[in-house]
Design a protein around this motif. Structure first.
Motif, PDB file in Angstrom:
ATOM      1  N   PRO A   1       0.845  -1.212   0.000  1.00 56.15           N
ATOM      2  CA  PRO A   1       0.000   0.000   0.000  1.00 56.15           C
ATOM      3  C   PRO A   1       0.873   1.252   0.000  1.00 56.15           C
ATOM      4  N   GLN A   2       0.577   2.151  -0.918  1.00 56.24           N
ATOM      5  CA  GLN A   2       1.388   3.359  -1.050  1.00 56.24           C
ATOM      6  C   GLN A   2       0.832   4.499  -0.202  1.00 56.24           C
ATOM      7  N   ARG A   3      -0.506   4.573  -0.124  1.00 56.40           N
ATOM      8  CA  ARG A   3      -1.120   5.618   0.696  1.00 56.40           C
ATOM      9  C   ARG A   3      -2.561   5.217   1.019  1.00 56.40           C
TER      10      ARG A   3
ATOM     11  N   PHE B   1      -6.528   4.941   1.182  1.00 53.35           N
ATOM     12  CA  PHE B   1      -7.480   5.075   0.080  1.00 53.35           C
ATOM     13  C   PHE B   1      -8.114   6.458   0.056  1.00 53.35           C
TER      14      PHE B   1
ATOM     15  N   TRP C   1      -5.781   8.952  -1.397  1.00 53.00           N
ATOM     16  CA  TRP C   1      -5.640   8.694  -2.837  1.00 53.00           C
ATOM     17  C   TRP C   1      -6.823   9.283  -3.612  1.00 53.00           C
TER      18      TRP C   1
ATOM     19  N   ILE D   1      -2.967   3.414 -10.039  1.00 49.82           N
ATOM     20  CA  ILE D   1      -3.442   2.246  -9.295  1.00 49.82           C
ATOM     21  C   ILE D   1      -2.283   1.525  -8.616  1.00 49.82           C
ATOM     22  N   TYR D   2      -1.375   0.987  -9.431  1.00 49.82           N
ATOM     23  CA  TYR D   2      -0.189   0.400  -8.817  1.00 49.82           C
ATOM     24  C   TYR D   2       1.015   0.693  -9.690  1.00 49.82           C
TER      25      TYR D   2
ATOM     26  N   SER E   1       0.276   6.713  -6.730  1.00 50.97           N
ATOM     27  CA  SER E   1      -0.281   5.371  -6.839  1.00 50.97           C
ATOM     28  C   SER E   1      -0.906   4.898  -5.528  1.00 50.97           C
ATOM     29  N   LEU E   2      -1.917   4.067  -5.694  1.00 53.95           N
ATOM     30  CA  LEU E   2      -2.577   3.478  -4.529  1.00 53.95           C
ATOM     31  C   LEU E   2      -1.715   2.365  -3.947  1.00 53.95           C
ATOM     32  N   TYR E   3      -1.087   1.588  -4.839  1.00 55.09           N
ATOM     33  CA  TYR E   3      -0.195   0.513  -4.429  1.00 55.09           C
ATOM     34  C   TYR E   3       1.136   0.650  -5.164  1.00 55.09           C
TER      35      TYR E   3
END
Length: 297
Positions: free
Chosen positions: A139-141, A143, A146, A248-249, A259-261
């Protein structure tokens, strides 16, 4: 069966009056010089606004690439390239920059059709991922954070993808097609250039794989442009692919800020990279077919 490229003739027609090969070469050089100059001017403005210490932190942020502001800046800076190629089209070729796009309303309608079907494809990939695909995602950040970034991230991504299509499928493809009748010339020319500009030195011996993937994407985008007679479908295809890879990723550390992931990989590891790129090629093929179905061409 030969592809139906009848719409391509009208798309290329604005480029025919000044289609000499030397103009294309000179235009690419001029656009590069203007682009670099605008980037330097933008950089100077940032330095003036932030001061020495703030500017140092800003450059560090850009180099690490994992901050939202840094990624937004990198994507948004493509507007400098859009200005550069538009200036070349107007000054060197004597035509409207909008002619690089094709009829705007038609481009918008076609692009929307292609974007919808591609969004469904990537949504299915997201909801039904293979177990091995999702195992290494980090997980980057959160939800919620994001989602709050999307109103800035989506326009910035549209600037980046739209500008690249203006340059490669608009300017380069149009000028080559206006000068040469052979399909191979105006499809392979942009593909070669697009592929080489995606060279990744950190990938080592795998660099040619990234070049090949980018060239394959360029061929798909050129084909859709020739079938549709506008850049709308190519921009939509490009936008959907980059939204997946950047929003997204992300596998690219330098563009992971939005990115979300994040999926950390070693680009030089062939055992890791090759299967991922093969999956990406399969996704590209399905996206291209879906775009054709959406366009009915």
């Amino acid at each position: 069966m030969h592809p139906d490229y009848s719409a391509h003739a009208a798309f290329v027609s604005p480029a025919r009056p000044r289609a000499e090969a030397w103009r294309l070469i000179a235009g690419l050089i001029m656009a590069t010089v203007i682009y670099i100059g605008l980037l330097q001017a933008l950089d100077a403005c940032v330095m003036i606004v932030l001061g020495d210490d703030g500017y140092f932190d800003f450059r560090t942020m850009l180099e690490t690439g994992n901050s939202p502001a840094g990624t937004l800046y990198l994507l948004g800076s493509f507007v400098c390239m859009a200005v550069a190629v538009s200036a070349v089209a107007h000054q060197l070729h004597g035509r409207s920059p909008l002619s690089l796009l094709g009829p705007p309303r038609l481009a918008l309608r076609q692009g929307w059709r292609v974007l919808r079907v591609n969004a469904l494809i990537f949504l299915a990939i997201w909801l039904l991922p293979p177990a091995e695909w999702s195992a290494d995602l980090v997980p980057q950040r959160p939800f919620g954070d994001w989602v709050l970034l999307l109103p800035l991230a989506l326009p910035a991504l549209l600037i980046q993808t739209g500008t690249e299509e203006l340059v490669f499928r608009g300017y380069v493809q149009q000028q080559l097609a206006a000068r040469f009748k052979a399909t191979a010339v105006w499809m392979l020319g942009p593909a070669l250039l697009f592929g080489l500009l995606h060279y990744r030195p950190e990938a080592g011996a795998n660099a040619w794989l990234f070049i090949g993937w980018a060239a394959a994407f360029s061929l798909a985008a050129s084909d859709l442009t020739a079938r549709a007679g506008t850049l709308g479908p190519a921009i939509a295809l490009h936008f959907a692919a980059n939204a997946w890879a950047i929003l997204i990723y992300s596998q690219d550390e330098t563009l992971s800020g939005l990115s979300l992931y994040h999926q950390p990989i070693d680009l030089a590891d062939a055992d890791t990279v090759t299967p991922l790129l093969l999956v990406d090629l399969g996704t590209l093929f399905v996206s291209w077919l879906a775009a054709r179905l959406a366009l009915r061409r």
